[in-house]
Design a protein around this motif. Sequence first.
Motif, PDB file in Angstrom:
ATOM      1  N   THR A  80       7.193   5.682   3.551  1.00  0.00           N
ATOM      2  CA  THR A  80       8.168   4.694   3.071  1.00  0.00           C
ATOM      3  C   THR A  80       9.157   4.357   4.176  1.00  0.00           C
ATOM      4  O   THR A  80       9.548   3.188   4.343  1.00  0.00           O
ATOM      5  N   ARG A  84       9.978   0.702   5.537  1.00  0.00           N
ATOM      6  CA  ARG A  84      11.356   0.201   5.446  1.00  0.00           C
ATOM      7  C   ARG A  84      11.848  -0.257   6.821  1.00  0.00           C
ATOM      8  O   ARG A  84      12.617  -1.213   6.942  1.00  0.00           O
ATOM      9  N   LEU A  88      10.977  -4.013   4.876  1.00  0.00           N
ATOM     10  CA  LEU A  88      10.462  -4.143   3.512  1.00  0.00           C
ATOM     11  C   LEU A  88      11.324  -3.377   2.523  1.00  0.00           C
ATOM     12  O   LEU A  88      11.780  -2.271   2.809  1.00  0.00           O
ATOM     13  N   SER A  89      11.527  -3.970   1.351  1.00  0.00           N
ATOM     14  CA  SER A  89      12.260  -3.297   0.280  1.00  0.00           C
ATOM     15  C   SER A  89      11.353  -2.269  -0.387  1.00  0.00           C
ATOM     16  O   SER A  89      10.131  -2.304  -0.246  1.00  0.00           O
ATOM     17  N   GLY A  90      11.964  -1.367  -1.137  1.00  0.00           N
ATOM     18  CA  GLY A  90      11.181  -0.365  -1.853  1.00  0.00           C
ATOM     19  C   GLY A  90      10.197  -0.981  -2.813  1.00  0.00           C
ATOM     20  O   GLY A  90       9.052  -0.516  -2.948  1.00  0.00           O
ATOM     21  N   GLN A  91      10.615  -2.042  -3.495  1.00  0.00           N
ATOM     22  CA  GLN A  91       9.722  -2.708  -4.445  1.00  0.00           C
ATOM     23  C   GLN A  91       8.526  -3.336  -3.741  1.00  0.00           C
ATOM     24  O   GLN A  91       7.391  -3.221  -4.189  1.00  0.00           O
ATOM     25  N   LYS A  92       8.767  -4.001  -2.619  1.00  0.00           N
ATOM     26  CA  LYS A  92       7.660  -4.633  -1.904  1.00  0.00           C
ATOM     27  C   LYS A  92       6.722  -3.597  -1.291  1.00  0.00           C
ATOM     28  O   LYS A  92       5.513  -3.832  -1.193  1.00  0.00           O
TER      29      LYS A  92
END
Length: 210
Positions: A80, A84, A88-92
């Motif tokens: 992750t 990141r 990128l966001s956590g959701q994406k």
Amino acid sequence: MPPEVIRHLSQDPVLAAIIEQTPAPQPAFTEWANDLYLALLESIVSQQISVKAADAIFRRFRALFADHYPHAAQLLKLTTEEMRGAGLSGQKIDYLRSVATFVSAHSLDRAYIDTLTDEEIVQYLLPIRGVGRWTVEMLLLFVLDRPDVFPIDDLVIRQRMMRAYPDQTTGLTGRALYKVLHQIADAWRPYRSTASRYLWQWKPDAVPAA
């Protein structure tokens, strides 16, 4: 634009006026035309951000891979924190992993996808987290170049149609509005994709539709 398409769409006088006022849309060519997997990843990265920001993030994301290609198995091994770091966001990140997991078990080969109807492709891809009907319809239009897609869930399409057809749409919302918009668009079959591209490109504030 093929003349037979324009002749057919111009049977609708409102759409005929829009076509007359609007430059012909560019062909729906994309560099991902034969790589639906990569197109899905890009579409998720692009959600709800500007084109410029999406392009920059997608480049950084691809740079995480030795050959700049996000192979599914390699994508699933990324941490992750690494993702990141690309912006990128956590959701994406969750959505991109969902695409990679899907492609590990299901074919996204163009030869197979081309055997499916538009609706079959929608239903095939909807189980992927982060992929809704609108996302699949954009792929149908701009990646797979399907000729008869009507993306009614696109806000711009609905707004432009309401602006162009006020007599039929004023005061309508929800299901009632969707029903009328579908009825209007039925006259454009089998070229609703071309009609939609004209609506996106039309500048209603510059020249009235009728």
